[in-house]
Enzyme design. Structure first.
Site, mmCIF file in Angstrom:
data_model
loop_
_atom_site.group_PDB
_atom_site.id
_atom_site.type_symbol
_atom_site.label_atom_id
_atom_site.label_comp_id
_atom_site.label_asym_id
_atom_site.label_seq_id
_atom_site.Cartn_x
_atom_site.Cartn_y
_atom_site.Cartn_z
ATOM 1 C CB ILE A 14 -38.591 37.202 -19.535
ATOM 2 C CG1 ILE A 14 -38.558 36.963 -18.025
ATOM 3 C CG2 ILE A 14 -39.943 37.688 -19.975
ATOM 4 C CD1 ILE A 14 -37.231 36.563 -17.469
ATOM 5 C CB SER A 36 -45.305 34.920 -29.830
ATOM 6 O OG SER A 36 -44.597 35.723 -28.916
ATOM 7 C CE LYS A 90 -38.544 44.824 -15.824
ATOM 8 N NZ LYS A 90 -37.362 44.628 -16.736
ATOM 9 C CG ASP A 168 -36.212 46.316 -20.240
ATOM 10 O OD1 ASP A 168 -37.438 46.091 -20.197
ATOM 11 O OD2 ASP A 168 -35.344 45.408 -20.282
HETATM 12 P P1 NAP Z 1 -38.396 39.757 -26.042
HETATM 13 O O1 NAP Z 1 -37.389 38.652 -26.018
HETATM 14 O O2 NAP Z 1 -38.297 40.794 -27.086
HETATM 15 O O3 NAP Z 1 -39.826 39.080 -26.058
HETATM 16 C C1 NAP Z 1 -41.029 39.787 -26.219
HETATM 17 C C2 NAP Z 1 -42.013 38.874 -26.921
HETATM 18 O O4 NAP Z 1 -43.280 39.507 -27.005
HETATM 19 C C3 NAP Z 1 -41.576 38.518 -28.354
HETATM 20 O O5 NAP Z 1 -41.657 37.123 -28.491
HETATM 21 C C4 NAP Z 1 -42.613 39.200 -29.218
HETATM 22 O O6 NAP Z 1 -42.927 38.441 -30.347
HETATM 23 C C5 NAP Z 1 -43.819 39.214 -28.282
HETATM 24 N N1 NAP Z 1 -44.821 40.207 -28.646
HETATM 25 C C6 NAP Z 1 -44.611 41.466 -29.091
HETATM 26 N N2 NAP Z 1 -45.811 42.059 -29.309
HETATM 27 C C7 NAP Z 1 -46.760 41.140 -29.035
HETATM 28 C C8 NAP Z 1 -48.179 41.143 -29.071
HETATM 29 N N3 NAP Z 1 -48.868 42.221 -29.436
HETATM 30 N N4 NAP Z 1 -48.828 40.012 -28.697
HETATM 31 C C9 NAP Z 1 -48.171 38.921 -28.325
HETATM 32 N N5 NAP Z 1 -46.815 38.859 -28.260
HETATM 33 C C10 NAP Z 1 -46.124 39.975 -28.598
HETATM 34 O O7 NAP Z 1 -38.399 40.534 -24.636
HETATM 35 P P2 NAP Z 1 -38.087 39.950 -23.169
HETATM 36 O O8 NAP Z 1 -36.655 40.156 -22.832
HETATM 37 O O9 NAP Z 1 -38.687 38.591 -23.005
HETATM 38 O O10 NAP Z 1 -38.874 41.035 -22.305
HETATM 39 C C11 NAP Z 1 -40.295 41.072 -22.281
HETATM 40 C C12 NAP Z 1 -40.713 41.784 -21.010
HETATM 41 O O11 NAP Z 1 -40.224 41.025 -19.899
HETATM 42 C C13 NAP Z 1 -40.109 43.184 -20.872
HETATM 43 O O12 NAP Z 1 -41.039 44.053 -20.288
HETATM 44 C C14 NAP Z 1 -38.924 42.978 -19.949
HETATM 45 O O13 NAP Z 1 -38.659 44.134 -19.160
HETATM 46 C C15 NAP Z 1 -39.423 41.845 -19.064
HETATM 47 N N6 NAP Z 1 -38.343 41.036 -18.481
HETATM 48 C C16 NAP Z 1 -37.284 40.614 -19.240
HETATM 49 C C17 NAP Z 1 -36.240 39.909 -18.637
HETATM 50 C C18 NAP Z 1 -35.070 39.389 -19.426
HETATM 51 O O14 NAP Z 1 -34.109 38.884 -18.799
HETATM 52 N N7 NAP Z 1 -35.064 39.447 -20.734
HETATM 53 C C19 NAP Z 1 -36.287 39.631 -17.283
HETATM 54 C C20 NAP Z 1 -37.410 40.000 -16.552
HETATM 55 C C21 NAP Z 1 -38.428 40.708 -17.173
HETATM 56 P P3 NAP Z 1 -42.077 38.552 -31.718
HETATM 57 O O15 NAP Z 1 -40.714 38.072 -31.380
HETATM 58 O O16 NAP Z 1 -42.819 37.630 -32.608
HETATM 59 O O17 NAP Z 1 -42.127 39.993 -32.094
#
Ligand code: NAP
Length: 305
Positions: A14, A36, A90, A168
């Site tokens: 995101i 990250s 969120k 989620d």
């Molecule tokens: P994601 O692709 O798994 O990304 C999460 C990121 O957070 C990864 O790059 C991870 O790094 C990093 N991370 C994990 N622990 C961390 C820490 N302690 N400090 C700093 N960075 C850390 O997940 P995502 O889909 O972007 O979703 C993230 C959030 O956004 C969720 O709550 C989700 O509900 C929300 N969201 C997602 C979407 C969507 O379409 N995907 C839409 C709206 C909202 P590593 O990869 O290095 O582990």
């Protein structure tokens, strides 16, 4: 005037899809760092492996926290303690208590805290809420059906405690429902189908109620769905108008009229709002969608997958 120096913490899907491009086009915010665990240098800005290292090394005005929810509270706490304004993706945290703690800390430190619910920032959702406020709510049916393997490839954290499983995505639908319902939504029943090896549900059916709403308020969330995703909210008003939100809230059809599509995009509106909150010295903290999810986890019958 100098732009506000912002860092993104959690550079995943995101952050890359929405936060990076929206900040890049902003006249209010300037991206100065990303954090990250596996971060690489991102378009010329400083990259850190850990937020504490960043807080020690550079000056900032604000952060956008886009990590998985389980780690968000401690990161937000450290940033508020450092006097930064905080935008939370969120869901705002992994529990109701964590949100309350951040709210108290932001008030104590006089910093803006913004719990974003991106789906609420669609023009179509705002229009549906306006019509329901005028006409009253008779009934609502939410279908949030998608293939988890398509939308969350490799995201193992969604099955861990605090990962929310199907909620989620489903919490986006609930954030629209809480924005639209004129009365507080209450959870009456929940049934979960648990992921066969994970800790979280892969599907859930909820029955909600609200004062003054005679018809059912049903929610079907399913990540086992194959084929085209369905993200719809079908609303009947007390004046017998049918409001059909589709595309996750991006499109609204009122009875048989041509569809109304949302304009500039949720995330531009989110950053405009964050800028206004900071300028006016306010916070916007909405825990209602998270409260409904927490109530579902309290009351659900669980079927093993
Ligand atoms: P994601 O692709 O798994 O990304 C999460 C990121 O957070 C990864 O790059 C991870 O790094 C990093 N991370 C994990 N622990 C961390 C820490 N302690 N400090 C700093 N960075 C850390 O997940 P995502 O889909 O972007 O979703 C993230 C959030 O956004 C969720 O709550 C989700 O509900 C929300 N969201 C997602 C979407 C969507 O379409 N995907 C839409 C709206 C909202 P590593 O990869 O290095 O582990």
């Amino acid at each position: 005037m100098a732009r506000l120096r912002i860092a993104i913490i959690g550079l995943g899907k995101i952050a890359r899809d929405q936060h990076l491009p929206v900040i890049a086009s902003s006249t209010v915010f300037e991206l100065v760092a990303v954090v990250s665990p596996k971060a690489t240098v991102e378009s010329g800005v400083r990259a850190f492996r850990d937020h504490q290292e960043m807080l020690r090394q550079i000056e900032l005005d604000a952060v956008a926290i886009c990590t998985p929810p389980a780690v968000r509270h401690m990161i937000a706490r450290d940033c508020l303690e450092r006097g930064l304004h905080v935008l939370l993706e969120k869901p705002p945290a992994a529990s109701i208590g964590e949100v309350a703690d951040l709210e108290a800390l932001s008030r104590r430190n006089g910093r803006s805290l913004f719990t974003t619910w991106h789906a609420q920032f669609n023009d179509s959702v705002l229009e549906a809420a306006r019509l329901v406020a005028d006409q009253g709510l008779e009934a609502m049916r939410i279908d949030w059906l998608e293939d988890v393997e398509k939308w969350h490839p490799g995201q193992q954290w969604i099955w861990e405690p605090g990962g929310f499983g199907v909620f989620d995505a489903g919490i986006n639908a609930l954030s629209i429902a809480t924005a639209i319902s004129p009365a507080k939504l209450l959870l009456r029943q929940a049934r979960f189908s648990m992921h066969p090896t994970g800790q979280e549900p892969i599907a859930a059916n909820l029955a909600l109620a609200a004062a003054g709403v005679k018809g059912p308020i049903d929610v079907i969330l399913d990540w086992r769905h194959k084929g085209e995703e369905r993200w719809t909210i079908d609303i009947r008003t007390r004046a017998h108008t049918r409001l059909l939100l589709s595309d996750g809230g991006g499109t609204l059809r009122i009875d048989d009229q041509p569809p109304i599509r949302s304009g500039q995009g949720e995330y531009h509106a989110i950053y405009d709002k964050f800028a206004r909150l900071i300028k006016e010295g306010h916070s916007l903290i909405d825990g209602e969608p998270l409260r409904l999810v927490a109530d579902a986890f309290l009351l659900a019958r669980r079927d093993q997958g």
